[in-house]
Design an enzyme around this catalytic site. Structure first.
Site, short mmCIF file in Angstrom:
data_model
loop_
_atom_site.label_atom_id
_atom_site.label_comp_id
_atom_site.label_asym_id
_atom_site.label_seq_id
_atom_site.Cartn_x
_atom_site.Cartn_y
_atom_site.Cartn_z
N ARG A 1 0.82 -1.21 0.00
CA ARG A 1 0.00 0.00 0.00
C ARG A 1 0.86 1.26 0.00
NH1 ARG A 1 -5.17 -2.07 2.03
NH2 ARG A 1 -6.05 0.00 2.00
N TYR B 1 0.76 4.23 -2.60
CA TYR B 1 -0.35 5.19 -2.48
C TYR B 1 -0.20 6.04 -1.22
CZ TYR B 1 -5.29 6.72 -2.35
OH TYR B 1 -6.47 7.45 -2.32
N GLU C 1 2.36 6.67 0.75
CA GLU C 1 3.51 7.59 0.79
C GLU C 1 3.41 8.65 -0.30
OE1 GLU C 1 5.16 7.79 3.29
OE2 GLU C 1 5.87 5.90 4.10
N ASN D 1 -13.38 6.51 3.04
CA ASN D 1 -14.05 5.65 2.05
C ASN D 1 -15.36 6.24 1.55
OD1 ASN D 1 -12.32 3.96 3.90
ND2 ASN D 1 -12.81 2.43 2.34
N VAL E 1 -14.57 -2.39 -1.91
CA VAL E 1 -15.47 -3.35 -1.27
C VAL E 1 -16.93 -3.16 -1.66
CG1 VAL E 1 -15.75 -2.03 0.91
CG2 VAL E 1 -15.94 -4.52 0.90
N ASN F 1 -17.46 -4.40 -5.21
CA ASN F 1 -17.37 -5.87 -5.25
C ASN F 1 -18.64 -6.52 -4.71
OD1 ASN F 1 -14.80 -5.93 -6.30
ND2 ASN F 1 -13.85 -6.99 -4.58
N GLN G 1 -12.95 -6.40 10.15
CA GLN G 1 -12.34 -5.07 10.00
C GLN G 1 -13.44 -4.06 9.68
OE1 GLN G 1 -12.18 -7.60 7.84
NE2 GLN G 1 -11.39 -7.05 5.83
N ARG H 1 -11.25 1.95 10.73
CA ARG H 1 -11.10 3.32 10.20
C ARG H 1 -12.41 4.08 10.46
NH1 ARG H 1 -9.64 3.33 4.30
NH2 ARG H 1 -7.52 2.91 5.00
P1 NAD Z 1 -10.88 7.43 -9.71
O1 NAD Z 1 -9.83 6.45 -10.08
O2 NAD Z 1 -12.27 7.18 -10.14
O3 NAD Z 1 -10.48 8.89 -10.22
C1 NAD Z 1 -9.16 9.31 -10.39
C2 NAD Z 1 -9.07 10.07 -11.70
O4 NAD Z 1 -7.74 10.56 -11.88
C3 NAD Z 1 -9.37 9.18 -12.91
O5 NAD Z 1 -10.28 9.84 -13.79
C4 NAD Z 1 -8.02 8.98 -13.59
O6 NAD Z 1 -8.11 8.74 -14.95
C5 NAD Z 1 -7.34 10.30 -13.23
N1 NAD Z 1 -5.87 10.22 -13.27
C6 NAD Z 1 -5.07 9.32 -12.63
N2 NAD Z 1 -3.78 9.55 -12.94
C7 NAD Z 1 -3.76 10.62 -13.78
C8 NAD Z 1 -2.72 11.32 -14.44
N3 NAD Z 1 -1.44 10.97 -14.31
N4 NAD Z 1 -3.06 12.38 -15.22
C9 NAD Z 1 -4.35 12.75 -15.36
N5 NAD Z 1 -5.38 12.11 -14.76
C10 NAD Z 1 -5.08 11.06 -13.97
O7 NAD Z 1 -10.78 7.59 -8.13
P2 NAD Z 1 -11.70 8.40 -7.11
O8 NAD Z 1 -12.23 7.45 -6.14
O9 NAD Z 1 -12.63 9.29 -7.85
O10 NAD Z 1 -10.59 9.28 -6.36
C11 NAD Z 1 -10.36 10.63 -6.70
C12 NAD Z 1 -9.34 11.22 -5.73
O11 NAD Z 1 -9.82 11.13 -4.40
C13 NAD Z 1 -8.00 10.46 -5.76
O12 NAD Z 1 -6.95 11.39 -5.63
C14 NAD Z 1 -8.06 9.59 -4.53
O13 NAD Z 1 -6.80 9.32 -4.00
C15 NAD Z 1 -8.90 10.45 -3.58
N6 NAD Z 1 -9.59 9.60 -2.59
C16 NAD Z 1 -10.69 8.86 -2.93
C17 NAD Z 1 -11.30 8.06 -1.98
C18 NAD Z 1 -12.53 7.24 -2.28
O14 NAD Z 1 -13.03 6.56 -1.37
N7 NAD Z 1 -13.09 7.27 -3.47
C19 NAD Z 1 -10.78 8.00 -0.68
C20 NAD Z 1 -9.65 8.74 -0.39
C21 NAD Z 1 -9.07 9.56 -1.34
N1 UDP Z 2 -12.79 -6.10 1.26
C1 UDP Z 2 -13.44 -7.31 1.40
N2 UDP Z 2 -13.88 -7.93 0.26
C2 UDP Z 2 -13.73 -7.41 -0.99
C3 UDP Z 2 -13.06 -6.16 -1.11
C4 UDP Z 2 -12.60 -5.54 0.02
O1 UDP Z 2 -13.61 -7.82 2.52
O2 UDP Z 2 -14.17 -8.04 -1.95
C5 UDP Z 2 -12.34 -5.40 2.48
C6 UDP Z 2 -10.87 -4.98 2.45
O3 UDP Z 2 -10.05 -6.04 2.91
C7 UDP Z 2 -10.88 -3.78 3.39
C8 UDP Z 2 -12.29 -3.18 3.22
O4 UDP Z 2 -13.07 -4.19 2.59
O5 UDP Z 2 -10.74 -4.21 4.72
C9 UDP Z 2 -12.32 -1.90 2.38
O6 UDP Z 2 -11.67 -2.16 1.15
P1 UDP Z 2 -11.64 -1.07 -0.02
O7 UDP Z 2 -10.81 -1.61 -1.12
O8 UDP Z 2 -13.01 -0.64 -0.37
O9 UDP Z 2 -10.95 0.21 0.64
P2 UDP Z 2 -9.70 0.47 1.60
O10 UDP Z 2 -9.05 -0.82 1.97
O11 UDP Z 2 -8.80 1.33 0.80
O12 UDP Z 2 -10.31 1.15 2.77
#
Ligand code: NAD
Ligand code: UDP
Length: 316
Positions: free
Chosen positions: A144, A147, A149, A176, A189, A192, A211, A280
């Site tokens: 992990r 991401y 770091e 999340n 998750v 899925n 978890q 979390r």
């Molecule tokens: P996502 O993968 O749907 O969206 C990310 C977007 O960034 C995509 O459209 C992808 O094509 C674009 N992208 C990636 N690398 C690129 C690059 N080098 N140049 C241009 N575009 C690029 O993911 P998301 O869930 O919508 O997440 C959006 C942001 O929010 C991310 O930075 C993610 O780390 C952050 N985030 C999301 C969650 C969540 O639960 N969804 C949680 C924590 C942080």
């Molecule tokens: N997870 C699970 N089954 C799945 C996918 C994920 O039990 O099919 C668990 C995973 O191990 C984690 C939690 O669901 O504990 C959330 O996973 P997700 O990928 O949504 O986000 P993150 O781990 O980044 O919080």
């Protein structure tokens, strides 16, 4: 007043919902995206909008945008743990060089810079729930780490630009988030479980299933991001829903709400998920107290919306 906003990652799940909200309130939105995890269908409904444009561009290459810009939003990064295994170098590159390029754009345009960071900066947390002051428990070498770091670096470089260049910045830590427009195969998750339930496949609980995570519906999340963008807090600011559930509870709710006959099974933790956080939950005292933001969509309601979208996609 109408603002002109550059939205990097705007073809993704969160970015496309935020684009909707910005356009609704009258802003102009310029999406910059390389579509590595984003999808054209997420923004197809916006392509004819007079205040919307999209630029296909990798933000790890320098970016220039014509004209005035009020804010640069950095949401560009793959974000699913399954992406950590397939795109670790791209994730490190976009969280470092990509964020720096977007910071340079913000400096050049004298624009506000907004960074989408993550609860993953807290790692496998030893403090629960997690306030912004918690410094985290992160592996710098595990699967992990690409991401976690990268995001920690992007927070650090954002603060360095703030200090060195006097750039106005906002940092949010997103917990999340789930909702419509997630890729069915993104590996997270909620997607899925919803797709396994609709296909009648076993629901895969990784590890023990005990978890926990705290899930925020996307419409709440993007309202929170907007509150931070518009507000006075540099951050970091947690944005998430404190409602905490075990993965077993989540699986049971998905099965019930979808009327599925899928069994819920224990599956081995995939190797790319080594270091899977045990718990979390966001402490949202800061954003609720200072900006008055609270999530409003209960998990059951958000799951219903996702199940409805997935059902429509399967054509049933
Ligand atoms: P996502 O993968 O749907 O969206 C990310 C977007 O960034 C995509 O459209 C992808 O094509 C674009 N992208 C990636 N690398 C690129 C690059 N080098 N140049 C241009 N575009 C690029 O993911 P998301 O869930 O919508 O997440 C959006 C942001 O929010 C991310 O930075 C993610 O780390 C952050 N985030 C999301 C969650 C969540 O639960 N969804 C949680 C924590 C942080
Ligand atoms: N997870 C699970 N089954 C799945 C996918 C994920 O039990 O099919 C668990 C995973 O191990 C984690 C939690 O669901 O504990 C959330 O996973 P997700 O990928 O949504 O986000 P993150 O781990 O980044 O919080």
């Amino acid at each position: 007043m109408t603002q002109r906003i550059v939205l990097a990652g705007g073809a993704g799940f969160l970015g496309s919902h935020w684009a909707d909200l910005l356009l609704e309130r009258g802003d102009e939105v310029v999406v910059v995206d390389n579509f590595c995890t984003g999808r054209e269908q997420n923004i197809a409904h916006l392509l004819d909008h007079p205040r919307f444009t999209v630029l296909r561009h990798d933000v790890t290459d320098p970016i220039s945008i014509d004209g005035h810009v009020d804010a640069v939003l950095d949401l560009a990064s793959p974000a699913s743990p399954t992406d950590f295994a397939t795109m670790p170098l791209e994730i490190l590159q976009v969280g470092s060089v990509g964020t720096r390029n977007l910071l340079d754009l913000a400096v050049a345009k004298q624009a506000r810079f907004f960074l989408a960071s993550t609860s993953e900066v807290y790692g496998d947390p030893l403090v629960h729930p997690q306030p912004e002051s918690y410094l985290g428990n992160v592996s710098s070498i595990g699967p992990r780490s690409c991401y976690d770091e990268a995001k920690r670096f992007s927070e650090a470089i954002t603060m360095a630009y703030h200090r060195v260049h006097g750039l106005e910045v906002r940092i949010v830590r997103i917990f999340n988030t789930y909702g419509t427009r997630m890729r069915p195969d993104d590996g997270r998750v909620v997607t899925n479980f919803v797709w396994q339930a609709l296909r009648g496949e076993p629901i895969t609980l990784y590890g023990t299933g005990e978890q926990t995570r705290s899930f925020c519906y996307v419409s709440d999340e993007v309202r929170g991001l907007l509150a931070v963008l518009d507000g006075p807090l540099t951050g970091p600011v947690n944005v998430g829903n404190p409602g905490e559930f075990t993965m077993r509870e989540l699986a049971e709710q998905v099965v019930e709400l979808s009327g599925s006959s899928s069994p819920i099974i224990i599956a081995p933790m995939p190797p790319e998920r080594e270091g899977d956080p045990l718990q979390r939950q966001p402490d949202i005292t800061l954003i609720s107290g200072q900006l008055g933001w609270e999530p409003t969509v209960p998990l059951r309601e958000g799951l219903r919306l996702m199940i409805a979208e997935a059902t429509a996609l399967t054509g049933r």
